[in-house]
Scaffold this active site. Structure first.
Site, PDB file in Angstrom:
ATOM      1  N   CYS A 164      43.552  38.758  39.476  1.00 12.99           N
ATOM      2  CA  CYS A 164      42.519  37.904  40.162  1.00 12.99           C
ATOM      3  C   CYS A 164      41.982  37.067  39.418  1.00 12.99           C
ATOM      4  CB  CYS A 164      41.439  38.880  40.731  1.00 12.99           C
ATOM      5  SG  CYS A 164      41.990  40.541  41.276  1.00 12.99           S
ATOM      6  N   HIS A 304      32.396  37.277  40.777  1.00 15.98           N
ATOM      7  CA  HIS A 304      33.503  37.871  41.469  1.00 15.98           C
ATOM      8  C   HIS A 304      33.396  38.734  42.776  1.00 15.98           C
ATOM      9  CE1 HIS A 304      37.791  38.843  40.874  1.00 15.98           C
ATOM     10  NE2 HIS A 304      37.362  40.148  40.445  1.00 15.98           N
ATOM     11  N   GLU A 315      29.590  43.897  37.010  1.00 13.06           N
ATOM     12  CA  GLU A 315      29.316  42.491  36.734  1.00 13.06           C
ATOM     13  C   GLU A 315      27.768  42.063  36.554  1.00 13.06           C
ATOM     14  OE1 GLU A 315      30.634  38.206  38.818  1.00 13.06           O
ATOM     15  OE2 GLU A 315      31.134  40.308  39.880  1.00 13.06           O
ATOM     16  N   LYS A 337      33.415  36.293  48.602  1.00 13.11           N
ATOM     17  CA  LYS A 337      34.490  37.578  49.253  1.00 13.11           C
ATOM     18  C   LYS A 337      33.928  38.359  50.278  1.00 13.11           C
ATOM     19  CE  LYS A 337      36.772  38.075  44.684  1.00 13.11           C
ATOM     20  NZ  LYS A 337      36.132  37.337  44.087  1.00 13.11           N
ATOM     21  N   HIS A 342      39.216  39.409  49.393  1.00  9.66           N
ATOM     22  CA  HIS A 342      39.572  38.828  48.017  1.00  9.66           C
ATOM     23  C   HIS A 342      41.085  38.227  48.125  1.00  9.66           C
ATOM     24  CE1 HIS A 342      40.287  39.141  44.203  1.00  9.66           C
ATOM     25  NE2 HIS A 342      40.018  40.170  43.642  1.00  9.66           N
ATOM     26  N   PHE A 401      42.614  42.499  37.206  1.00  8.98           N
ATOM     27  CA  PHE A 401      43.359  44.056  36.811  1.00  8.98           C
ATOM     28  C   PHE A 401      43.896  43.528  35.318  1.00  8.98           C
ATOM     29  CE2 PHE A 401      44.383  46.198  40.915  1.00  8.98           C
ATOM     30  CZ  PHE A 401      42.839  46.327  41.043  1.00  8.98           C
TER      31      PHE A 401
END
Length: 414
Positions: A164, A304, A315, A337, A342, A401
């Site tokens: 991502c 994010h 976050e 998002k 996403h 990830f």
């Protein structure tokens, strides 16, 4: 020698909420969700039956039919976004040196749709019936390669794959290429098309996806207490980056400066972020340091903000760690998002465009579906409604990830 400055002069986007720059930005400002029931395949037996699919992209406008059949869907998106960006940039190709122009466009997963189709062919019809285009359709570097072929870009060209954080790393790498005087113009971004049976099945098996199938438009709710997972999106975004003096000399419209970039790793877990948010904090601090800005200078963060239980609270901690409590409570934060879903490897490209447009137009897009407050997510997420505000410095966070953290810093041009 002084560091060469890098600016953004054009952008192209294919997204679930609009596949032109203006339609995308209008949707973001107006809080329109692009999430609905999956139409690309029968998802009725899947735990997650919703996604943010691209609906308004006409591939025939960008790629001849014969060439379309030789590309995966993710490459369709990438080539389309790059063409929109290059058309907007308005280069004089008779005078530009193609050896000083390049592209770094990545994909988190690549041609997953092609893999599914060709695996079925292999099992049902045998190896002799596999397509000779299967491998170039699948591999994650092909979007960047096809863009270079289309626009005769003979400078640096490669793909980044960091889940991502892919597009953020691509943008940061392209910035460094220009700073090092290896090119004057770079196209940078990401593309993804993983709304397939295998993609949805795999992410659902991880319990990463929202299962709010009865109400798709409110399924992605970053920083909301009742968030239950992310919603898969698809699309592409490509930025045209130029060395500042090069852009000025050709009379280009300069949208903003790409001033800073930070990249770190949690070194902690395959999928979960570090509980303290320390890795993401260091990424933001590095981006601000390289941009020459202080925490009090930051006006907006495009987070994010995945809508997963862990990401959003961690976050939030990371932002507090990077800016300090007082500045963290002052800064405007939003998650695109909530509307786009996403986009995995394309996410940071699309979200960088949101930052650039916020600087350009003085409007901060909202985080929609802010319905129930979470005491662990207690900052200003610009809930539900866009806000007019002067934005001179914006950060875009990406957390992938594998523990990959990346942060890009954009500044209004002086």
């Amino acid at each position: 020698m002084d560091k060469r400055r890098v600016v953004v002069t054009a952008m192209g986007v294919v997204s679930p909420i609009g596949s032109t720059l203006q339609s995308f930005w209008d949707s973001l400002q107006n809080g329109r969700s692009g999430i609905g029931r999956i139409e690309g395949f029968d998802a009725s037996e899947f735990a997650a039956q919703i996604a943010a699919e691209v609906k308004d992209f006409e591939v025939n406008d960008f790629i001849p039919r014969k060439e379309q059949r030789r590309m995966d869907r993710y490459c369709h998106f990438a080539v389309g976004a790059a063409k929109m960006a290059m058309d907007s940039a308005n280069f004089d190709r008779d005078t530009e040196d193609c050896t000083r122009m390049g592209a770094i466009v990545g994909s988190g997963i690549g041609g997953l749709g092609t893999l599914e189709v060709q695996h079925k062919v292999l099992l049902e019809r045998g190896p002799g019936r596999c397509s000779p285009f299967m491998i170039p359709q699948m591999i994650s570097n092909m979007a960047s390669g096809l863009i270079a072929i289309e626009h005769t870009l003979r400078g640096p060209n490669y793909a980044v794959v960091s889940a991502c954080a892919t597009a953020a790393h691509a943008i940061g790498d392209a910035m460094h290429v220009i700073e090092r005087d290896e090119a004057d113009v770079m196209l940078a971004g990401g593309a993804e098309a993983s709304i397939t049976a295998l993609g949805i099945g795999g992410f659902a098996a991880m319990k990463a996806l929202s299962t709010r199938n009865d109400d798709p438009a409110t399924a992605s709710r970053p920083f909301d207490k009742e968030r239950d997972g992310f919603v898969m999106g698809e699309g592409a975004a490509v930025l045209v980056l130029e060395e500042y003096e090069h852009a000025k000399a050709r009379g280009a419209e300069i949208l903003c400066e790409l001033a800073g970039f930070g990249q770190t790793c949690d070194g902690y877990h395959m999928t979960a972020p570090m509980e303290t948010g320390e890795g993401a904090t260091r990424g933001m601090l590095m981006a601000m340091k390289t941009a020459g800005v202080n925490p009090e200078d930051v006006d907006y963060i495009n987070a994010h903000g995945t809508s997963t239980p862990l990401n959003d609270k961690i976050e939030t901690r990371a932002i507090k760690g990077a800016l300090g409590e007082e500045n963290a409570r002052r800064v405007m934060i939003s998650s695109s998002k909530s509307m786009t879903g996403h986009l995995l490897g394309a996410a940071a490209g699309v979200e960088s465009i949101a930052c650039i447009m916020a600087i350009k137009d003085g409007v901060v897009p909202p985080t929609i579906n802010q319905l129930v407050s979470d005491p662990e997510c207690d900052l200003d997420y610009v809930p539900n409604t866009a806000r007019e505000a002067k934005v001179r410095v914006a950060l875009n966070n990406s957390l992938g990830f594998g523990g990959h953290n990346a942060c890009v810093c954009f500044k209004a041009i002086d």
